[in-house]
Design a protein around this motif. Structure first.
Motif, PDB file in Angstrom:
ATOM      1  N   THR A 209      18.608  61.422  30.329  1.00  0.00           N
ATOM      2  CA  THR A 209      18.565  61.639  31.769  1.00  0.00           C
ATOM      3  C   THR A 209      17.632  62.780  32.165  1.00  0.00           C
ATOM      4  O   THR A 209      17.012  62.734  33.235  1.00  0.00           O
ATOM      5  N   THR A 211      14.614  64.008  31.341  1.00  0.00           N
ATOM      6  CA  THR A 211      13.205  63.772  31.659  1.00  0.00           C
ATOM      7  C   THR A 211      13.050  63.051  32.984  1.00  0.00           C
ATOM      8  O   THR A 211      12.201  63.421  33.822  1.00  0.00           O
ATOM      9  N   GLU A 212      13.877  62.001  33.192  1.00  0.00           N
ATOM     10  CA  GLU A 212      13.823  61.272  34.455  1.00  0.00           C
ATOM     11  C   GLU A 212      14.242  62.156  35.623  1.00  0.00           C
ATOM     12  O   GLU A 212      13.701  62.047  36.720  1.00  0.00           O
ATOM     13  N   ARG A 215      11.346  64.409  36.462  1.00  0.00           N
ATOM     14  CA  ARG A 215      10.281  63.633  37.100  1.00  0.00           C
ATOM     15  C   ARG A 215      10.641  63.305  38.539  1.00  0.00           C
ATOM     16  O   ARG A 215       9.786  63.363  39.434  1.00  0.00           O
ATOM     17  N   ALA A 216      11.920  62.970  38.781  1.00  0.00           N
ATOM     18  CA  ALA A 216      12.345  62.619  40.134  1.00  0.00           C
ATOM     19  C   ALA A 216      12.281  63.816  41.077  1.00  0.00           C
ATOM     20  O   ALA A 216      12.092  63.642  42.291  1.00  0.00           O
ATOM     21  N   GLN A 219       9.169  63.860  43.227  1.00  0.00           N
ATOM     22  CA  GLN A 219       8.857  62.703  44.061  1.00  0.00           C
ATOM     23  C   GLN A 219       8.871  63.076  45.547  1.00  0.00           C
ATOM     24  O   GLN A 219       9.542  64.018  45.966  1.00  0.00           O
ATOM     25  N   HIS A 243      18.260  58.342  40.953  1.00  0.00           N
ATOM     26  CA  HIS A 243      17.048  57.785  40.359  1.00  0.00           C
ATOM     27  C   HIS A 243      16.893  58.149  38.892  1.00  0.00           C
ATOM     28  O   HIS A 243      16.056  57.566  38.200  1.00  0.00           O
ATOM     29  N   ALA A 244      17.686  59.107  38.423  1.00  0.00           N
ATOM     30  CA  ALA A 244      17.493  59.602  37.059  1.00  0.00           C
ATOM     31  C   ALA A 244      18.476  59.030  36.047  1.00  0.00           C
ATOM     32  O   ALA A 244      18.262  59.167  34.841  1.00  0.00           O
ATOM     33  N   PRO A 247      18.520  55.427  32.606  1.00  0.00           N
ATOM     34  CA  PRO A 247      18.588  55.413  31.135  1.00  0.00           C
ATOM     35  C   PRO A 247      19.997  55.675  30.613  1.00  0.00           C
ATOM     36  O   PRO A 247      20.411  55.090  29.603  1.00  0.00           O
ATOM     37  N   ASP A 317      19.675  51.013  41.206  1.00  0.00           N
ATOM     38  CA  ASP A 317      18.246  51.164  41.391  1.00  0.00           C
ATOM     39  C   ASP A 317      17.780  50.286  42.555  1.00  0.00           C
ATOM     40  O   ASP A 317      17.718  49.063  42.422  1.00  0.00           O
TER      41      ASP A 317
END
Length: 325
Positions: A209, A211-212, A215-216, A219, A243-244, A247, A317
């Motif tokens: 989770t 890394t996502e 990254r989020a 955004q 959004h994360a 995974p 999602d």
């Protein structure tokens, strides 16, 4: 409003669901097939092997004894007929009779399955809580905090269940006397076994989770939320986390089966009832129908969990839903 995507029409969704169900059924049939032929792989005559397992020693068997076992288990029939009967029975939850206990395997497993399922689900819920709290507090907080967060993720994921269980038992049960030492069947007795399974799982989920999540945070929707005056915690929990966690949702399908498997060790450490104890006893006594019954059951949980994960994807999602605006 944009036109509905062809992939989101009721017909397309129904076809996708049928395809997933067909795939799941084929995987389950494959597991049952392997389980059946594992039993036929017993060395020598199967009736003799069953009698030797029951007696705990290899001795000469009379034709009358062999005939009785052959009739009881249908071993005189063609192998293909035996396989088809076993396949149909297994899909109905019938895994035959125990060699040692002379009872239906489904009945033996069913008596202990509830305790293991409660333990596994409790562990998954705790793992998710630990993961969400830890990632939300540490992700995107700068290089130093991020490095500490990642280190904790990796360390937790690498902890072996047997070692962690013993440490928790020594500290919180024997040392602090906060929980029962062994055999606790109430809520207090569930805490340490569930934590033993949950902490490594939380590490895996956090790794997937983090890394996502980071990254989020970069955004545009995050910047927009902050410009509307929403606080940092609200942005992280209300927007970024959604959004994360895809995974982590994927891993949860695997985690259900893995947690059920890990319960074998944990239930032994804490002397808890469950299919773990049943499996250990069956392996020690070479009671193969119980062993393969538990293996097929865990495979079924894997299949069911992956189906639920596919459904959860479309809920969590928005990119997987048909464009509606």
């Amino acid at each position: 409003m944009t036109p509905t995507s062809p992939s989101s029409t009721p017909r397309a969704i129904a076809l996708q669901v049928l395809h997933k169900l067909g795939t799941a059924l084929s995987v389950l049939i494959g597991a049952v097939t392997v389980a059946f032929f594992a039993q036929t792989a017993l060395p020598g005559n199967r009736a003799t092997a069953i009698l030797n397992i029951r007696a705990g020693q290899a001795v000469q068997r009379t034709p009358e004894e062999l005939a009785q076992i052959n009739q009881q288990y249908g071993l005189e029939r063609p192998l293909v007929v035996q396989y088809l009967d076993y396949l149909v029975g297994a899909l109905r939850g019938d895994f035959g009779h125990s060699y040692q206990q002379y009872r239906p395997v489904a009945e033996i497993i069913g008596e202990q399955l509830g305790a293991t399922v409660v333990l596994a689900l409790t562990a998954i819920v705790i793992a998710w809580i630990l993961m969400v709290v830890w990632v939300t507090l540490t992700a995107g907080r700068g290089p130093r905090v991020g490095a500490i967060g990642s280190l904790v993720d990796v360390t937790a994921a690498a902890l072996p269940a047997y070692w962690l269980g013993i440490i928790l038992l020594l500290v919180f049960a024997l040392g602090l006397r906060l929980f029962p030492v062994i055999g606790g069947t109430g809520p207090a007795g569930l805490v340490l076994p569930a934590l033993t399974l949950a902490i490594p799982l939380a590490g895996f989920l956090a790794q997937a989770t983090r890394t996502e999540f980071e990254r989020a945070l970069d955004q545009p929707f995050v910047i927009s939320a902050r410009m509307r005056g929403q606080g940092d915690l609200g942005v992280r929990l209300g927007h970024v986390l959604r959004h994360a966690i895809l995974p982590a949702i994927t891993l949860t399908g695997w985690a259900l089966g893995a947690t059920l498997s890990g319960a074998v060790v944990v239930e032994s450490i804490f002397s808890r009832p469950g299919i773990g104890q049943v499996l250990v006893t069956a392996v020690n006594s070479q009671d193969l129908p119980i062993v393969v019954g538990i293996v097929v059951l865990i495979s079924a949980f894997y299949v069911l969990a992956n189906l639920l994960v596919d459904i959860a994807y479309t809920i969590v999602d928005p990119r997987l839903k048909g464009a509606a605006s």
